[in-house]
Design a protein around this motif. Structure first.
Motif, mmCIF file in Angstrom:
data_model
loop_
_atom_site.group_PDB
_atom_site.id
_atom_site.type_symbol
_atom_site.label_atom_id
_atom_site.label_comp_id
_atom_site.label_asym_id
_atom_site.label_seq_id
_atom_site.Cartn_x
_atom_site.Cartn_y
_atom_site.Cartn_z
ATOM 1 N N ASN A 26 0.815 -1.203 0.000
ATOM 2 C CA ASN A 26 0.000 0.000 0.000
ATOM 3 C C ASN A 26 0.855 1.262 0.000
ATOM 4 N N VAL A 27 1.972 1.218 0.710
ATOM 5 C CA VAL A 27 2.908 2.344 0.686
ATOM 6 C C VAL A 27 3.402 2.579 -0.741
ATOM 7 N N ALA A 28 3.725 1.493 -1.444
ATOM 8 C CA ALA A 28 4.196 1.612 -2.825
ATOM 9 C C ALA A 28 3.136 2.234 -3.721
ATOM 10 N N LEU A 29 1.875 1.811 -3.563
ATOM 11 C CA LEU A 29 0.793 2.371 -4.380
ATOM 12 C C LEU A 29 0.549 3.836 -4.054
ATOM 13 N N LEU A 30 0.643 4.199 -2.787
ATOM 14 C CA LEU A 30 0.494 5.606 -2.408
ATOM 15 C C LEU A 30 1.598 6.458 -3.033
ATOM 16 N N ALA A 31 2.826 5.953 -2.997
ATOM 17 C CA ALA A 31 3.946 6.691 -3.591
ATOM 18 C C ALA A 31 3.791 6.798 -5.109
ATOM 19 N N ALA A 32 3.192 5.757 -5.714
ATOM 20 C CA ALA A 32 3.007 5.770 -7.167
ATOM 21 C C ALA A 32 1.957 6.782 -7.602
ATOM 22 N N ALA A 33 1.115 7.235 -6.686
ATOM 23 C CA ALA A 33 0.099 8.235 -7.011
ATOM 24 C C ALA A 33 0.614 9.659 -6.846
ATOM 25 N N GLN A 34 1.876 9.811 -6.405
ATOM 26 C CA GLN A 34 2.475 11.117 -6.176
ATOM 27 C C GLN A 34 3.312 11.543 -7.381
ATOM 28 N N PRO A 35 3.730 12.807 -7.430
ATOM 29 C CA PRO A 35 4.665 13.228 -8.481
ATOM 30 C C PRO A 35 5.957 12.412 -8.416
ATOM 31 N N LEU A 36 6.639 12.270 -9.527
ATOM 32 C CA LEU A 36 7.853 11.465 -9.654
ATOM 33 C C LEU A 36 7.598 10.025 -9.191
ATOM 34 N N PRO A 37 6.636 9.344 -9.789
ATOM 35 C CA PRO A 37 6.283 7.986 -9.355
ATOM 36 C C PRO A 37 7.351 6.980 -9.764
ATOM 37 N N PRO A 38 7.299 5.782 -9.211
ATOM 38 C CA PRO A 38 8.226 4.719 -9.613
ATOM 39 C C PRO A 38 7.893 4.240 -11.023
ATOM 40 N N ALA A 39 8.806 3.485 -11.624
ATOM 41 C CA ALA A 39 8.567 2.937 -12.965
ATOM 42 C C ALA A 39 7.543 1.820 -12.922
ATOM 43 N N PHE A 40 7.430 1.149 -11.763
ATOM 44 C CA PHE A 40 6.487 0.042 -11.610
ATOM 45 C C PHE A 40 6.297 -0.246 -10.131
ATOM 46 N N VAL A 41 5.240 -0.981 -9.816
ATOM 47 C CA VAL A 41 4.952 -1.392 -8.437
ATOM 48 C C VAL A 41 4.503 -2.842 -8.446
ATOM 49 N N ALA A 42 5.127 -3.668 -7.614
ATOM 50 C CA ALA A 42 4.684 -5.042 -7.388
ATOM 51 C C ALA A 42 4.257 -5.149 -5.926
ATOM 52 N N THR A 43 3.049 -5.629 -5.685
ATOM 53 C CA THR A 43 2.563 -5.761 -4.314
ATOM 54 C C THR A 43 2.415 -7.228 -3.952
ATOM 55 N N LEU A 44 2.802 -7.562 -2.742
ATOM 56 C CA LEU A 44 2.651 -8.912 -2.192
ATOM 57 C C LEU A 44 1.691 -8.822 -1.015
ATOM 58 N N ALA A 45 0.451 -9.207 -1.216
ATOM 59 C CA ALA A 45 -0.571 -9.190 -0.162
ATOM 60 C C ALA A 45 -0.887 -7.789 0.327
ATOM 61 N N ALA A 46 -1.055 -6.847 -0.603
ATOM 62 C CA ALA A 46 -1.482 -5.502 -0.230
ATOM 63 C C ALA A 46 -2.966 -5.513 0.122
ATOM 64 N N SER A 47 -3.400 -4.496 0.872
ATOM 65 C CA SER A 47 -4.785 -4.406 1.300
ATOM 66 C C SER A 47 -5.581 -3.505 0.359
ATOM 67 N N GLY A 48 -6.820 -3.913 0.085
ATOM 68 C CA GLY A 48 -7.727 -3.062 -0.661
ATOM 69 C C GLY A 48 -8.835 -2.518 0.205
ATOM 70 N N LEU A 49 -8.912 -2.978 1.475
ATOM 71 C CA LEU A 49 -9.956 -2.572 2.406
ATOM 72 C C LEU A 49 -9.460 -1.443 3.301
ATOM 73 N N VAL A 50 -10.401 -0.731 3.920
ATOM 74 C CA VAL A 50 -10.017 0.313 4.867
ATOM 75 C C VAL A 50 -9.290 -0.326 6.038
ATOM 76 N N GLY A 51 -8.431 0.445 6.679
ATOM 77 C CA GLY A 51 -7.572 -0.100 7.723
ATOM 78 C C GLY A 51 -8.340 -0.743 8.860
ATOM 79 N N LEU A 52 -9.427 -0.116 9.302
ATOM 80 C CA LEU A 52 -10.181 -0.676 10.424
ATOM 81 C C LEU A 52 -10.719 -2.056 10.068
ATOM 82 N N GLU A 53 -11.246 -2.204 8.859
ATOM 83 C CA GLU A 53 -11.834 -3.477 8.457
ATOM 84 C C GLU A 53 -10.766 -4.561 8.324
ATOM 85 N N LEU A 54 -9.608 -4.198 7.767
ATOM 86 C CA LEU A 54 -8.534 -5.183 7.622
ATOM 87 C C LEU A 54 -8.070 -5.677 8.981
#
Length: 513
Positions: free
Chosen positions: A268-296
């Protein structure tokens, strides 16, 4: 060492010691043992297919790996030693040894395979000619050696020192590169979980495949400064951006082919950084969350209150099932037929499962309520008092000190931030290639629910790849049933080789664009 036993490349602290490079018996441009060798391994009741791959990474430098497809063990690093005309392959993780000779026509390795409880003759036949080893339909993988360097960088604001290790393939470069981002909690650069080191193993594997890897101690861990409980997900995004900038300024690395691989919260940190200016070239996530933090967090198991509580739960379950079996035996003795007994046992099994399901639902309701109170109570003292009372009601035998410590933990800045965290809003701004990878047996991040949410949030991105790995847990460990046990019967956790291959191939595909 025997006079005619030759080991290549004396290991140094900075070299990869998991795949030993060795000198060939001659100085020929290509060693005659380079290639892919396949054949059956006889076992009681049948046989297992095995594969040895030998690659040449430089003059007189060989690397080798072992594949056991039936056990889903792929690319296990093994050593190769020459004793005159004899070749000795040894896989420490499997405690297996193959002592063999190259046939006169150069097409077979003929010898004996030994491992605990097994000693059999084996013949492997050359399957792919030397120089024509290709992995995957579009990616050519070239094994290499690599070296490591200590790294220190600063994350702003506050000039927090982040320390770690950079693994760089040997050669001129420029190489593609990744930053490994860790899951929630205090993680060192290797993400040590007992004898299991996910990030260390990933860094070694990827660096041998030509991908530079930077892994860092979390704030407040190891040689990094800062505080774990005071660090929020927003702070981790800044740390990730600082690490990405560091790699992009390295002359031997390609800034246009530098990205993130994040595990759990790190995804999730990687995806957040990818939404900012100067994003990474790619993002690979291993078991990232798609739910809100409380629910997870609510859907995860409550930390064990004490070994005694765990023992009581286990004892109660065993006692309940023993009572079912006792009554089933009484039914048999009183004249009930087999169908009647089976019906009774099936009904009782359903009752036990129903009771367990209700207990899980009650736990989920309790955790949601507790987290909601924390989220709505900004005063730490008030929130902690309420949480302590709730824990005592739920767990009457819980130690007061443990309840207090748990309440303090749940009101740290990280918890407060994460309970409000929603991964969805920023996903629409992620335009770089994304790999979403989850295990279907992940008890911490449910693959179905979280992948569906991430896919929905990333639907505008046409470069998203989704993979589900059957029977794989949150830490991407090879199931024990698919490993070769040690001599004492134990099985050490090993990173799932299919995950490594998937990540490697995908990263190299992005790097090749």
């Amino acid at each position: 060492m025997l006079p005619n036993q030759v080991h290549a490349q004396t290991p140094t602290p900075a070299r990869d010691s998991s795949a030993v490079a060795v000198k060939a018996a001659s100085a020929a441009a290509v060693s005659p043992v380079v290639g892919v060798w396949k054949g059956p391994l006889p076992i009681p009741g049948g046989s297992l297919p095995i594969q040895l791959e030998v690659g040449q990474v430089g003059p007189n430098k060989l690397v080798s790996t072992l594949d056991l497809p039936a056990k889903r063990l792929n690319r296990i690093p093994i050593s190769l030693t020459f004793r005159g005309d004899t070749l000795v392959f040894y896989a420490p993780k499997a405690d297996s040894r193959f002592v063999c000779l190259l046939s006169a026509d150069g097409q077979e390795l003929v010898g004996q395979w030994t491992q605990p409880g097994l000693r059999v003759p084996v013949t492997l036949r050359r399957n792919v000619p030397a120089g024509a080893v290709v992995s995957g339909p579009t990616v050519v993988v070239k094994a290499t050696t690599y070296h490591t360097e200590p790294v220190t960088l600063a994350s702003q604001p506050g000039s927090v020192k982040l320390a770690g290790t950079l693994s760089i393939p040997d050669g001129a470069g420029p190489f593609p590169a990744v930053v490994l981002l860790s899951d929630m909690g205090a993680q060192d650069r290797d993400t040590r979980q007992g004898s299991y080191h996910l990030f260390a193993d990933m860094a070694s594997f990827l660096a041998r495949q030509g991908i530079a890897v930077l892994r860092l101690d979390d704030r407040g861990v190891g040689e990094s400064t800062g505080s774990v409980p005071l660090t929020t997900t927003a702070d981790l995004v800044r740390d990730a951006q600082a690490a990405l900038t560091y790699l992009r300024l390295r002359p031997s690395l390609d800034p246009a082919r530098t990205g993130f691989i994040g595990h759990g919260e790190g995804g999730n940190v990687a995806l957040l950084a990818a939404a900012q200016p100067l994003p990474p070239a790619f993002v690979a996530t291993l078991a990232a969350s798609g739910l809100v933090g409380l629910e997870l967090l609510a859907n995860q198991a409550e930390p064990i209150t004490s070994p005694a509580d765990t023992a009581r739960v286990g004892t109660a379950r065993r006692a309940a099932w023993a009572e079912v079996l006792r009554k089933a035996e009484q039914l048999r003795n009183s004249g009930s037929n087999a169908a009647q007994v089976e019906t009774y046992v099936a009904q009782q099994r359903l009752k036990i499962k129903s009771a367990e399901r209700k207990e899980l639902e009650a736990m989920l309701k309790f955790r949601r309520s507790m987290f909601e109170i924390i989220r709505q109570t900004p005063n730490d003292d008030q929130a902690q008092a309420i949480v302590v009372n709730m824990l005592h009601q739920r767990y009457p035998s819980m130690d007061p000190g443990a309840a207090r410590a748990r309440a303090v933990q749940l009101t740290t800045p990280w918890y407060r931030y994460y309970l409000k965290f929603d991964p969805q809003p920023g996903l629409a701004d992620v335009q770089c290639p994304v790999l979403l990878l989850n295990g279907t047996s992940d008890a911490e991040v449910n693959a179905a629910a979280n992948l569906a949410a991430l896919e929905k949030g990333l639907r505008a991105n046409k470069r998203v790849t989704v993979r589900r790995l059957p029977a794989i847990n949150h830490w991407f460990q090879t199931p024990a049933s698919e490993q070769i046990a040690a001599t004492d019967g134990t099985v050490d956790p090993v990173v799932y080789p299919v995950m490594l291959d998937v990540v490697r191939d995908w990263v190299l595909q992005q790097a090749g664009k």
